[in-house]
Motif scaffolding. Structure first.
Motif, PDB file in Angstrom:
ATOM      1  N   ALA A  80      44.559 -20.467  -6.879  1.00 44.31           N
ATOM      2  CA  ALA A  80      45.923 -20.022  -7.170  1.00 44.31           C
ATOM      3  C   ALA A  80      46.306 -20.393  -8.601  1.00 44.31           C
ATOM      4  N   LEU A  81      47.182 -19.607  -9.174  1.00 39.84           N
ATOM      5  CA  LEU A  81      47.664 -19.857 -10.533  1.00 39.84           C
ATOM      6  C   LEU A  81      48.250 -21.262 -10.653  1.00 39.84           C
ATOM      7  N   GLY A  82      49.023 -21.681  -9.663  1.00 37.85           N
ATOM      8  CA  GLY A  82      49.618 -23.018  -9.679  1.00 37.85           C
ATOM      9  C   GLY A  82      48.566 -24.115  -9.683  1.00 37.85           C
ATOM     10  N   GLU A  83      47.437 -23.877  -9.033  1.00 37.41           N
ATOM     11  CA  GLU A  83      46.358 -24.860  -9.027  1.00 37.41           C
ATOM     12  C   GLU A  83      45.720 -24.962 -10.408  1.00 37.41           C
ATOM     13  N   MET A  84      45.509 -23.817 -11.045  1.00 35.53           N
ATOM     14  CA  MET A  84      44.935 -23.827 -12.385  1.00 35.53           C
ATOM     15  C   MET A  84      45.870 -24.555 -13.348  1.00 35.53           C
ATOM     16  N   VAL A  85      47.151 -24.233 -13.289  1.00 32.77           N
ATOM     17  CA  VAL A  85      48.132 -24.891 -14.154  1.00 32.77           C
ATOM     18  C   VAL A  85      48.149 -26.390 -13.869  1.00 32.77           C
ATOM     19  N   GLY A  86      48.102 -26.782 -12.599  1.00 30.54           N
ATOM     20  CA  GLY A  86      48.090 -28.202 -12.236  1.00 30.54           C
ATOM     21  C   GLY A  86      46.893 -28.931 -12.815  1.00 30.54           C
ATOM     22  N   LEU A  87      45.719 -28.323 -12.706  1.00 31.85           N
ATOM     23  CA  LEU A  87      44.513 -28.934 -13.266  1.00 31.85           C
ATOM     24  C   LEU A  87      44.649 -29.067 -14.777  1.00 31.85           C
ATOM     25  N   ALA A 137      44.392 -37.788 -10.729  1.00 34.01           N
ATOM     26  CA  ALA A 137      45.768 -37.285 -10.624  1.00 34.01           C
ATOM     27  C   ALA A 137      45.774 -35.834 -10.140  1.00 34.01           C
ATOM     28  N   ALA A 138      44.868 -35.021 -10.661  1.00 32.44           N
ATOM     29  CA  ALA A 138      44.779 -33.625 -10.229  1.00 32.44           C
ATOM     30  C   ALA A 138      44.414 -33.555  -8.750  1.00 32.44           C
ATOM     31  N   GLU A 139      43.482 -34.373  -8.339  1.00 34.01           N
ATOM     32  CA  GLU A 139      43.062 -34.393  -6.941  1.00 34.01           C
ATOM     33  C   GLU A 139      44.202 -34.837  -6.031  1.00 34.01           C
ATOM     34  N   GLY A 140      45.001 -35.770  -6.503  1.00 32.94           N
ATOM     35  CA  GLY A 140      46.156 -36.223  -5.726  1.00 32.94           C
ATOM     36  C   GLY A 140      47.148 -35.101  -5.482  1.00 32.94           C
ATOM     37  N   GLU A 141      47.273 -34.205  -6.429  1.00 36.52           N
ATOM     38  CA  GLU A 141      48.198 -33.080  -6.284  1.00 36.52           C
ATOM     39  C   GLU A 141      47.552 -31.873  -5.601  1.00 36.52           C
ATOM     40  N   LEU A 142      46.309 -31.582  -5.944  1.00 38.75           N
ATOM     41  CA  LEU A 142      45.681 -30.318  -5.546  1.00 38.75           C
ATOM     42  C   LEU A 142      44.691 -30.433  -4.390  1.00 38.75           C
ATOM     43  N   GLY A 143      44.377 -31.648  -3.985  1.00 42.16           N
ATOM     44  CA  GLY A 143      43.391 -31.836  -2.927  1.00 42.16           C
ATOM     45  C   GLY A 143      42.016 -32.078  -3.527  1.00 42.16           C
ATOM     46  N   PRO A 144      41.002 -32.188  -2.674  1.00 45.92           N
ATOM     47  CA  PRO A 144      39.645 -32.511  -3.141  1.00 45.92           C
ATOM     48  C   PRO A 144      39.162 -31.547  -4.222  1.00 45.92           C
ATOM     49  N   LEU A 145      38.567 -32.105  -5.257  1.00 50.45           N
ATOM     50  CA  LEU A 145      38.111 -31.290  -6.375  1.00 50.45           C
ATOM     51  C   LEU A 145      36.986 -30.341  -5.979  1.00 50.45           C
ATOM     52  N   PHE A 146      36.114 -30.766  -5.065  1.00 49.93           N
ATOM     53  CA  PHE A 146      35.029 -29.874  -4.644  1.00 49.93           C
ATOM     54  C   PHE A 146      35.603 -28.625  -3.983  1.00 49.93           C
TER      55      PHE A 146
END
Length: 113
Positions: A62-69, A41-50
């Motif tokens: 980005a702060l939004g990425e950390m919050v999303g994860l 789910a995180a990858e679907g929102e934020l892109g590839p985890l690597f």
């Protein structure tokens, strides 16, 4: 006492051996669990985890990425907790308080189980 709720509904704290981390928000300790479904789910929102890990290592997360994860890895969500409220609470904690939690999740992403 820090607690979360496991799939059987039993209270327990985070298990660092499983890559879990605890996040204290609004007087409650929440367990972040980087399960397969949470990471998908995180990858679907934020892109590839690597790429997410690379950005974090380069100090470009980005702060939004950390919050999303964090949001996607959140196990049991307290009743009434919204994503916006969660984001505000994570932001209020500050980067210094959130860095160990982020490090634990990113370490689990890289190491796997």
């Amino acid at each position: 006492m820090s607690v979360g709720v496991d799939p059987e509904g039993l209270e327990r704290g985070a298990n660092p051996a499983r890559g879990e981390a605890e996040l204290r928000i609004a007087g409650e300790t929440l367990v972040l669990r980087p399960s397969f479904s949470a990471l998908v789910a995180a990858e679907g929102e934020l892109g590839p985890l690597f790429a997410l890990v690379e950005r974090a290592a380069e100090g470009r997360l980005a702060l939004g990425e950390m919050v999303g994860l964090f949001w996607h890895c959140l196990g049991a969500r307290p009743e009434g907790l919204t994503r916006e409220g969660f984001a505000e609470a994570v932001t209020a904690r500050g980067l210094a308080a959130n860095t160990p939690v982020l490090k634990a999740l990113l370490g689990q992403i890289l190491a796997g189980r």
